[in-house]
Design a protein around this motif. Structure first.
Motif, PDB file in Angstrom:
ATOM      1  N   TYR A 205       0.836  -1.205   0.000  1.00  0.00           N
ATOM      2  CA  TYR A 205       0.000   0.000   0.000  1.00  0.00           C
ATOM      3  C   TYR A 205       0.868   1.252   0.000  1.00  0.00           C
ATOM      4  CZ  TYR A 205      -3.216   3.596   1.674  1.00  0.00           C
ATOM      5  OH  TYR A 205      -3.937   4.757   1.817  1.00  0.00           O
ATOM      6  N   TYR A 206       1.880   1.254   0.828  1.00  0.00           N
ATOM      7  CA  TYR A 206       2.754   2.425   0.928  1.00  0.00           C
ATOM      8  C   TYR A 206       3.486   2.679  -0.397  1.00  0.00           C
ATOM      9  CZ  TYR A 206       6.509   5.484   2.513  1.00  0.00           C
ATOM     10  OH  TYR A 206       7.386   6.538   2.649  1.00  0.00           O
ATOM     11  N   ILE A 207       4.026   1.605  -0.991  1.00  0.00           N
ATOM     12  CA  ILE A 207       4.749   1.748  -2.260  1.00  0.00           C
ATOM     13  C   ILE A 207       3.790   2.129  -3.386  1.00  0.00           C
ATOM     14  CG2 ILE A 207       6.145   0.532  -3.983  1.00  0.00           C
ATOM     15  CD1 ILE A 207       7.231  -1.192  -1.704  1.00  0.00           C
ATOM     16  N   SER A 208       2.613   1.489  -3.405  1.00  0.00           N
ATOM     17  CA  SER A 208       1.615   1.793  -4.426  1.00  0.00           C
ATOM     18  C   SER A 208       1.173   3.250  -4.336  1.00  0.00           C
ATOM     19  CB  SER A 208       0.406   0.867  -4.265  1.00  0.00           C
ATOM     20  OG  SER A 208      -0.626   1.215  -5.151  1.00  0.00           O
ATOM     21  N   TYR A 209       0.975   3.725  -3.120  1.00  0.00           N
ATOM     22  CA  TYR A 209       0.590   5.125  -2.889  1.00  0.00           C
ATOM     23  C   TYR A 209       1.683   6.084  -3.353  1.00  0.00           C
ATOM     24  CZ  TYR A 209       0.100   9.407  -0.107  1.00  0.00           C
ATOM     25  OH  TYR A 209       0.041  10.720   0.298  1.00  0.00           O
ATOM     26  N   LYS A 210       2.932   5.718  -3.084  1.00  0.00           N
ATOM     27  CA  LYS A 210       4.047   6.599  -3.413  1.00  0.00           C
ATOM     28  C   LYS A 210       4.297   6.676  -4.912  1.00  0.00           C
ATOM     29  CE  LYS A 210       8.817   7.584  -2.022  1.00  0.00           C
ATOM     30  NZ  LYS A 210       9.952   7.166  -1.169  1.00  0.00           N
ATOM     31  N   TYR A 211       4.179   5.533  -5.613  1.00  0.00           N
ATOM     32  CA  TYR A 211       4.512   5.491  -7.036  1.00  0.00           C
ATOM     33  C   TYR A 211       3.292   5.408  -7.944  1.00  0.00           C
ATOM     34  CZ  TYR A 211       9.254   4.752  -5.359  1.00  0.00           C
ATOM     35  OH  TYR A 211      10.466   4.894  -4.733  1.00  0.00           O
ATOM     36  N   LYS A 212       2.083   5.381  -7.359  1.00  0.00           N
ATOM     37  CA  LYS A 212       0.821   5.389  -8.115  1.00  0.00           C
ATOM     38  C   LYS A 212       0.733   4.233  -9.110  1.00  0.00           C
ATOM     39  CE  LYS A 212       0.289   9.232  -5.956  1.00  0.00           C
ATOM     40  NZ  LYS A 212      -0.388   9.188  -4.651  1.00  0.00           N
ATOM     41  N   LYS A 213       0.998   3.036  -8.618  1.00  0.00           N
ATOM     42  CA  LYS A 213       0.944   1.842  -9.441  1.00  0.00           C
ATOM     43  C   LYS A 213      -0.070   0.862  -8.853  1.00  0.00           C
ATOM     44  CE  LYS A 213       4.226   3.170 -12.241  1.00  0.00           C
ATOM     45  NZ  LYS A 213       3.948   3.487 -13.663  1.00  0.00           N
ATOM     46  N   PRO A 214      -0.598  -0.069  -9.680  1.00  0.00           N
ATOM     47  CA  PRO A 214      -1.582  -1.037  -9.181  1.00  0.00           C
ATOM     48  C   PRO A 214      -1.050  -1.828  -8.000  1.00  0.00           C
ATOM     49  CG  PRO A 214      -1.477  -1.110 -11.573  1.00  0.00           C
ATOM     50  CD  PRO A 214      -0.339  -0.232 -11.119  1.00  0.00           C
ATOM     51  N   VAL A 215      -1.859  -1.925  -6.963  1.00  0.00           N
ATOM     52  CA  VAL A 215      -1.413  -2.566  -5.727  1.00  0.00           C
ATOM     53  C   VAL A 215      -1.173  -4.063  -5.921  1.00  0.00           C
ATOM     54  CG1 VAL A 215      -3.714  -3.096  -4.812  1.00  0.00           C
ATOM     55  CG2 VAL A 215      -1.847  -2.633  -3.244  1.00  0.00           C
ATOM     56  N   GLY A 216      -1.950  -4.700  -6.821  1.00  0.00           N
ATOM     57  CA  GLY A 216      -1.793  -6.132  -7.047  1.00  0.00           C
ATOM     58  C   GLY A 216      -0.397  -6.496  -7.535  1.00  0.00           C
ATOM     59  N   SER A 217       0.221  -5.609  -8.317  1.00  0.00           N
ATOM     60  CA  SER A 217       1.566  -5.881  -8.835  1.00  0.00           C
ATOM     61  C   SER A 217       2.582  -5.919  -7.706  1.00  0.00           C
ATOM     62  CB  SER A 217       1.952  -4.793  -9.852  1.00  0.00           C
ATOM     63  OG  SER A 217       1.025  -4.757 -10.918  1.00  0.00           O
ATOM     64  N   PHE A 218       2.459  -4.998  -6.754  1.00  0.00           N
ATOM     65  CA  PHE A 218       3.377  -4.984  -5.620  1.00  0.00           C
ATOM     66  C   PHE A 218       3.107  -6.155  -4.677  1.00  0.00           C
ATOM     67  CE2 PHE A 218       3.646  -0.558  -6.994  1.00  0.00           C
ATOM     68  CZ  PHE A 218       5.027  -0.401  -7.046  1.00  0.00           C
ATOM     69  N   LEU A 219       1.842  -6.566  -4.580  1.00  0.00           N
ATOM     70  CA  LEU A 219       1.529  -7.734  -3.763  1.00  0.00           C
ATOM     71  C   LEU A 219       2.201  -8.982  -4.336  1.00  0.00           C
ATOM     72  CD1 LEU A 219      -2.262  -7.214  -2.951  1.00  0.00           C
ATOM     73  CD2 LEU A 219      -0.321  -6.940  -1.410  1.00  0.00           C
ATOM     74  N   MET A 220       2.217  -9.098  -5.661  1.00  0.00           N
ATOM     75  CA  MET A 220       2.879 -10.240  -6.291  1.00  0.00           C
ATOM     76  C   MET A 220       4.384 -10.193  -6.053  1.00  0.00           C
ATOM     77  SD  MET A 220       0.929 -11.123  -9.868  1.00  0.00           S
ATOM     78  CE  MET A 220       0.612  -9.474 -10.471  1.00  0.00           C
ATOM     79  N   LEU A 221       4.949  -8.970  -6.113  1.00  0.00           N
ATOM     80  CA  LEU A 221       6.388  -8.817  -5.926  1.00  0.00           C
ATOM     81  C   LEU A 221       6.796  -9.160  -4.497  1.00  0.00           C
ATOM     82  CD1 LEU A 221       9.150  -7.904  -6.999  1.00  0.00           C
ATOM     83  CD2 LEU A 221       8.538  -5.567  -6.325  1.00  0.00           C
ATOM     84  N   THR A 222       6.162  -8.515  -3.514  1.00  0.00           N
ATOM     85  CA  THR A 222       6.507  -8.768  -2.109  1.00  0.00           C
ATOM     86  C   THR A 222       6.116 -10.187  -1.697  1.00  0.00           C
ATOM     87  OG1 THR A 222       4.388  -7.787  -1.413  1.00  0.00           O
ATOM     88  CG2 THR A 222       6.309  -6.343  -1.458  1.00  0.00           C
ATOM     89  N   GLY A 223       4.979 -10.659  -2.217  1.00  0.00           N
ATOM     90  CA  GLY A 223       4.532 -12.011  -1.901  1.00  0.00           C
ATOM     91  C   GLY A 223       5.491 -13.061  -2.405  1.00  0.00           C
ATOM     92  N   THR A 224       6.002 -12.880  -3.621  1.00  0.00           N
ATOM     93  CA  THR A 224       6.948 -13.835  -4.205  1.00  0.00           C
ATOM     94  C   THR A 224       8.245 -13.877  -3.413  1.00  0.00           C
ATOM     95  OG1 THR A 224       6.018 -13.481  -6.416  1.00  0.00           O
ATOM     96  CG2 THR A 224       8.234 -14.435  -6.295  1.00  0.00           C
ATOM     97  N   LEU A 225       8.722 -12.702  -3.019  1.00  0.00           N
ATOM     98  CA  LEU A 225       9.967 -12.630  -2.255  1.00  0.00           C
ATOM     99  C   LEU A 225       9.835 -13.365  -0.918  1.00  0.00           C
ATOM    100  CD1 LEU A 225      12.816 -11.522  -1.793  1.00  0.00           C
ATOM    101  CD2 LEU A 225      11.763  -9.424  -0.878  1.00  0.00           C
ATOM    102  N   MET A 226       8.766 -13.060  -0.167  1.00  0.00           N
ATOM    103  CA  MET A 226       8.591 -13.676   1.150  1.00  0.00           C
ATOM    104  C   MET A 226       8.306 -15.170   1.033  1.00  0.00           C
ATOM    105  SD  MET A 226       9.126 -11.339   3.382  1.00  0.00           S
ATOM    106  CE  MET A 226       8.443 -12.087   4.856  1.00  0.00           C
TER     107      MET A 226
END
Length: 369
Positions: A205-226
């Motif tokens: 949410y924080y990254i999506s808010y800062k860079y104005k990108k779809p939240v689902g994409s960041f969820l996939m990125l952080t989710g894959t890493l963890m």
């Protein structure tokens, strides 16, 4: 004359009321916990309802798949696989792991986002605990079970289907899809209501808010890493930890086994579903065709309309009347409310909404961030 003045006053009152409602829809300011809950009780109830499906998908599908969930949940699931005594308390463990993130982001994101996320986490933990109670778990497991082609890992007798054991072979993917069917729509609705399911959602949410990108994409990125870290941890634990611990870990004998692919399938489908249901930064072209230009522009002024718009004058080919076309680029999540309010003011207006693939230039996101 008095009748005309009364009608004008009624119109002004209607404009003020609708303006307040529209602004409230997008501003949604936080003014204290109890006041916020009192003003948004319907939204809170929906979030609680979604937590039921989310916890059910975790406890009765994803855990039976033997795969690792994404984000911070990967940590709680990995711990529960190693220490099987923790499995009934999986969602409570997840709540505990969220506390440091809640504290860290308390002042970095909107307060109402944190409050509603805490509400979701609390009820997710509560319902997850209820679903994990042995009689409840056994009853549901007997009713909701996928027939195994290769059997269950370490399973026998009436314990088949409980959280003690996980699926083997192709049924892993069936359970993952069932988990997505429960968890992902619930998570997307929670996101759409201005909340989250916690964990790396807070980071996304924080990254999506800062860079104005779809939240689902960041969820996939952080989710894959963890999730990758969780899989590596379980694989290494399976190989090198004492026998009494490694035997608790069902699956992950092969780092590229069904449990691993099931994890990544969940992350991929989860991100796709959330982006589809909650396209936060998707933009559309809103076009209003009307003969009553003044009424539309007065409406925009009454709500301090936050996007630029242009006006084009033309002649109708149908009846030769003068037509005004007002066009603006707005967010998809805003468009429905705006269009409905305009129709209330100008019933004969013709409104169309068309997708926009990309824009270049500044854009006002303040009403949804």
């Amino acid at each position: 004359m008095l009748w005309k003045r009364k009608k004008e006053n009624d119109i002004m009152n209607k404009e003020n009321i609708n303006s307040i409602k529209l602004k409230k829809r997008f501003d949604d300011k936080y003014e204290g916990f109890f006041k916020y809950v009192g003003q948004n009780w319907k939204k809170i109830l929906i979030i609680i309802f979604c937590s039921i499906f989310y916890s059910f998908g975790q406890v009765h599908f994803m855990i039976k798949a033997g795969s690792v969930l994404d984000g911070v949940e990967a940590i709680s699931v990995s711990m529960a696989y190693i220490l099987t005594v923790l499995k009934p308390y999986l969602t409570i463990l997840y709540l505990a792991l969220n506390i440091p993130l809640i504290i860290f982001y308390w002042k970095k994101v909107k307060r109402h986002f944190i409050i509603t996320t805490l509400i979701f986490l609390f009820f997710n933990a509560l319902f997850g605990f209820v679903f994990g109670i042995q009689p409840v778990e056994k009853f549901i497991s007997e009713k909701v079970i996928v027939i195994m082609q290769d059997g269950w890992m370490s399973a026998s007798g009436s314990d088949i289907g409980t959280t003690k054991y996980v699926a083997a072979g192709w049924p892993v993917f069936i359970y993952v899809i069932l988990a997505v069917a429960c968890c992902s729509p619930a998570a997307a609705i929670v996101w759409k209501l201005g909340s989250s399911t916690g964990g790396t959602d807070l980071i996304a949410y924080y990254i999506s808010y800062k860079y104005k990108k779809p939240v689902g994409s960041f969820l996939m990125l952080t989710g894959t890493l963890m999730a990758t870290l969780g899989i590596l941890f379980l694989y290494l634990s399976k190989q090198f930890m004492p026998t009494n611990i490694s035997e608790n870990i069902n699956g992950f004998n092969n780092i590229l086994g069904c449990q691993t692919f099931g994890t990544y399938l969940y992350i991929l489908l989860n991100g796709f579903v959330i982006n589809s249901i909650y396209p936060k930064y998707q933009k559309v072209r809103l076009k209003i065709d009307t003969r009553n230009l003044e009424e539309v522009t007065n409406f925009f002024k009454s709500i301090n309309f936050w996007h630029p718009y242009k006006i084009v004058k033309s002649i109708s080919g149908y009846n030769n009347n003068t037509i005004y076309s007002i066009e603006s680029i707005v967010l998809l999540l805003e468009s429905d409310d705006i269009a409905k309010k305009i129709k209330d003011y100008v019933p004969d207006a013709w409104i169309s909404v068309a997708p926009i693939s990309k824009i270049y230039g500044r854009f006002d996101y303040s009403r949804i961030d």
